[in-house]
Scaffold this active site. Sequence first.
Site, PDB file in Angstrom:
ATOM      1  N   THR A  76       0.807  -1.215   0.000  1.00  0.00           N
ATOM      2  CA  THR A  76       0.000   0.000   0.000  1.00  0.00           C
ATOM      3  C   THR A  76       0.843   1.269   0.000  1.00  0.00           C
ATOM      4  O   THR A  76       2.042   1.248   0.286  1.00  0.00           O
ATOM      5  CB  THR A  76      -0.924   0.034   1.233  1.00  0.00           C
ATOM      6  OG1 THR A  76      -0.127   0.142   2.410  1.00  0.00           O
ATOM      7  CG2 THR A  76      -1.800  -1.206   1.303  1.00  0.00           C
ATOM      8  N   ASP A  77       0.159   2.374  -0.280  1.00  0.00           N
ATOM      9  CA  ASP A  77       0.782   3.686  -0.139  1.00  0.00           C
ATOM     10  C   ASP A  77       0.546   4.165   1.295  1.00  0.00           C
ATOM     11  O   ASP A  77       0.013   3.417   2.125  1.00  0.00           O
ATOM     12  CB  ASP A  77       0.234   4.666  -1.183  1.00  0.00           C
ATOM     13  CG  ASP A  77      -1.272   4.887  -1.082  1.00  0.00           C
ATOM     14  OD1 ASP A  77      -1.871   4.576  -0.014  1.00  0.00           O
ATOM     15  OD2 ASP A  77      -1.858   5.368  -2.061  1.00  0.00           O
ATOM     16  N   THR A  78       0.908   5.399   1.586  1.00  0.00           N
ATOM     17  CA  THR A  78       0.776   5.890   2.966  1.00  0.00           C
ATOM     18  C   THR A  78      -0.671   6.040   3.422  1.00  0.00           C
ATOM     19  O   THR A  78      -0.936   6.115   4.610  1.00  0.00           O
ATOM     20  CB  THR A  78       1.496   7.252   3.133  1.00  0.00           C
ATOM     21  OG1 THR A  78       0.978   8.160   2.166  1.00  0.00           O
ATOM     22  CG2 THR A  78       2.994   7.094   2.957  1.00  0.00           C
TER      23      THR A  78
END
Length: 151
Positions: A30-32
Amino acid sequence: MGRDDLDQPYRGGFVGPEHRFALTVYFEDTDTAGIVYYANYLKFMERARSDMLRAVGVDQRAALAAGDGVYAVAEANIRYLRPARLGDDLVIRSTVEQVRAASVLIRQRVFRGAEQLTEARVTAAFLTLDGRPTRQPRDWVKRFERIRQAA
């Protein structure tokens, strides 16, 4: 489930002509914001395709070692419908749509429960070790045709 079972990698399987491969979204995917990074869907689909090939009896490692050839993605078209998120349990559903002399067209969809998140069509070309298209082994073509018609 015995201790030895826990030491074995997960394998997907077929439901009729459809191969199913389950996985969980981890933080690294995932991203942040906790949303799956778009390119990671391609990784998920690659794992599912590799597992599908293994399940139908296509031994890519033996073909490579013998110098017969290897599969490589020649084209991938993907459509993103909804995002997957950290902790989601996903299922990649793969079906063989078309078999040609030197390639296989595979439709892959990613689901979270009953909700479809992505859809892709991937062409896997069979190549010589120097990168030229070549005919797939006849036995493999027959296996793909059998699962394609298992509906």
